[in-house]
Design an enzyme around this catalytic site. Structure first.
Site, mmCIF file in Angstrom:
data_model
loop_
_atom_site.group_PDB
_atom_site.id
_atom_site.type_symbol
_atom_site.label_atom_id
_atom_site.label_comp_id
_atom_site.label_asym_id
_atom_site.label_seq_id
_atom_site.Cartn_x
_atom_site.Cartn_y
_atom_site.Cartn_z
ATOM 1 N N GLY A 127 0.823 -1.206 0.000
ATOM 2 C CA GLY A 127 0.000 0.000 0.000
ATOM 3 C C GLY A 127 0.849 1.245 0.000
ATOM 4 C CB SER A 148 3.185 -3.542 -3.444
ATOM 5 O OG SER A 148 3.472 -2.279 -3.991
#
Length: 575
Positions: free
Chosen positions: A167, A253
């Protein structure tokens, strides 16, 4: 960390990593079922996230106390029958007050039996625009974790998968349905998700903090939280049926950047034994590392940012900063128009948590020698089926990026019309992403001299419709967007309201079976699964996952591979 920007219009937010959170207002909905093949029995398991038809045996198992080092806990039936979930167990103490911007302290013990039936608080972060029904409580007492298990028996010794969310400062918490671990648990894996500090709380570097730590650097607090979670798992996971000698550290990520750092750091050696890096890794001289989640700042640059942060907050000392409320920090740092200097928090080359550069870790042979599964997605790295670009913009990009190599680039990716320019940019971006990952793999195997296998993937399947159930999912995600594979890695389609098809169920079953096998053995291959060869430095290939399950070249032609390899190898900056 920094985000990439492109000098042309794009149909969605197309930065390389960690897209900002979408803002959904649609009421929460659930539909869809998952046919998940059991890891040992081959039985089909069907359930929904809200109302799993728990058997009497599962209810009894959930109510049976499990002894952790801190105290006894009970769980609740999970989304799939046969699985128990333990929610919100504290793995470290509150990070509020004097513990703010310090390494995590041990969690306090308790007497009696605690019901682990409620998701824990998320760490402070901006949630403006996110449906309140999707936002957990926010607190600096946020270092908690969740455990899914098919059998809380110390004799079970099942593989463990620890998941780190990704995020960009917001929608970062472990209790979102997209991270539900019941389907993997049904395949024999003990799954752990956890909350860690994010944003300013997880990344502040400051000269006073560096002096206070005693090791000359500061920051990387979220990575230190990860180490604390792994230590808790080492001490406690056997009681939940997990094997502390078979722990896979996995992340997406920004979460994958933590895995990458801990493959270099000495702080977590022996605490995990395989690495799963979803979107993913880059070759250590790839310019993308200057602005993606996997990049880092130097200690000096991060300390300068921390000093600017203190000035922006009106604080003259570290004590003043710790006296601020969490709400004050969040509201000011993430306010519209906040200056970029003083509000940029990410990974840092601090000399302690991240002791050396990615390149040096490879060249010195100190990169952790463990099996690795990593890959990227077709529609990230700037690529998208909705991309709009003119020929002039494409040629300008070529000239700016490749300099005297631009003519060679345009010969390989020719465009004489705007539609061709967009298509060729997509082709290039997809090729370069695969080539960069492949080159990282050659560094891992050849430069570092590691003997463990590496499995690299290329995700190609686009999830259908949109998802209103997870704040982290983009409302306008196009194609096989950044993070699209998360549903399928977990196999938990039951947790969202997308209009899943039979094809999605089949893809999820195969993909999550690969994950379960990798967690169990360090090799994703198994009975009835399409063969996935380990990466070989002499064969530039990737394994397509999604629309097909088969190998494909690292670039669309040998000439394109040679061009992009030469370009990346020639870059002067070694991260």
């Amino acid at each position: 960390m920094h985000e990439g920007a492109f000098p042309f219009h794009q149909g969605e937010f197309l930065n390389w990593r960690d897209v900002p959170p979408p803002h959904h207002s649609t009421p929460l909905g659930r539909r869809g079922f998952l046919g998940a093949v059991g890891a040992t029995t081959g039985a089909s398991l069907i359930g929904t996230l809200d109302a799993a038809p728990a058997s009497a045996a599962v209810r009894a198992a959930a109510e049976r106390p499990v002894r952790t080092r801190s105290g006894l806990v009970t769980g609740v039936p999970a989304a799939l029958d046969g699985v128990t979930v333990y929610k919100g167990i504290r793995y470290a103490a509150s990070t509020a007050g004097q513990n703010r911007w310090r390494a995590p302290r041990p969690a306090p013990s308790w007497t009696g039996i605690r019901k682990a039936d409620t998701w824990g608080a998320a760490c402070p972060q901006p949630v403006t625009g996110i449906d309140a029904g999707k936002v957990p409580p926010l607190s600096e007492d946020c270092l908690n974790l969740n455990v899914w298990t098919p059998e809380a028996d110390a004799k079970a010794r099942r593989p463990v998968l620890v998941w780190i969310y990704g995020g960009r400062n917001s929608a970062m918490w472990a209790s979102q349905p997209v991270y539900d671990g019941a389907a993997l648990a049904a395949k024999g894996v003990v799954v752990v998700t956890f909350n860690h500090r994010v944003g300013a709380f997880g990344g502040l570097v400051h000269p006073e903090l560096s002096a206070e730590t005693g090791h000359g650097g500061s920051g990387n607090w979220g990575v230190l939280d990860t180490v604390a979670a792994l230590r808790w798992i080492r001490r406690n996971i056997a009681a939940f049926g997990g094997d502390p000698e078979r722990v896979t550290l996995a992340g997406w990520s920004h979460g994958s950047s933590f895995v990458n750092i801990l493959m270099i750091s000495k702080l977590a050696r022996g605490l995990f034994h395989r690495g799963l890096l979803a979107a993913g890794v880059q070759y250590t001289k790839d310019p993308a590392l200057g602005h993606v989640a996997g990049g880092y700042d130097s200690l000096a640059a991060a300390e300068a940012n921390g000093s600017a942060f203190a000035a922006y907050m009106g604080a003259s000392s570290l004590a003043d900063l710790r006296a601020l409320s969490a709400d004050e920090i969040v509201s000011k740092v993430y306010a519209p128009g906040a200056p970029s200097t003083g509000t940029d928090f990410g990974n840092v080359l601090d000399g302690y948590v991240l002791p050396t550069t990615y390149t040096d870790a490879m060249e010195s042979g100190t990169e952790y020698d463990i099996p690795v599964l990593t890959g990227n997605n077709r529609d990230e790295n700037g690529a998208s089926p909705t991309l709009a670009m003119t020929v002039a913009q494409f040629r300008e990009y070529a000239a700016t990026t490749f300099g005297d190599r631009a003519a060679g680039f345009l010969k390989l990716y020719p465009a004489t019309a705007d539609a061709e320019a967009a298509a060729q940019y997509n082709n290039y971006a997809r090729d370069e992403e695969r080539v960069s990952t492949f080159l990282w793999g050659t560094q891992f195997r050849d430069t570092a001299g590691n003997r463990s296998p590496l499995y690299n993937y290329w995700w190609t399947h686009a999830p259908p419709g949109t998802d209103t159930t997870n704040a982290i999912e983009p409302a306008d995600g196009a194609g096989a967007y950044h993070g699209a594979e998360k549903y399928y890695l977990f196999g938990n389609l039951y947790g969202t309201d997308r209009p899943w098809t039979a094809e999605d169920y089949a893809i999820a079953d195969t993909t999550s079976s690969y994950v379960a096998r990798f967690a169990a053995t360090g090799n994703p291959n198994g009975p009835a699964l399409p063969p996935w060869p380990a990466m070989r430095a002499t064969k530039p290939l990737a394994m397509e996952l999604g629309d097909a399950f088969a190998t494909l070249p690292a670039a669309d032609s040998d000439a394109k591979f040679a061009f992009l390899k030469a370009y990346l190898l020639s870059q002067p900056t070694e991260y």
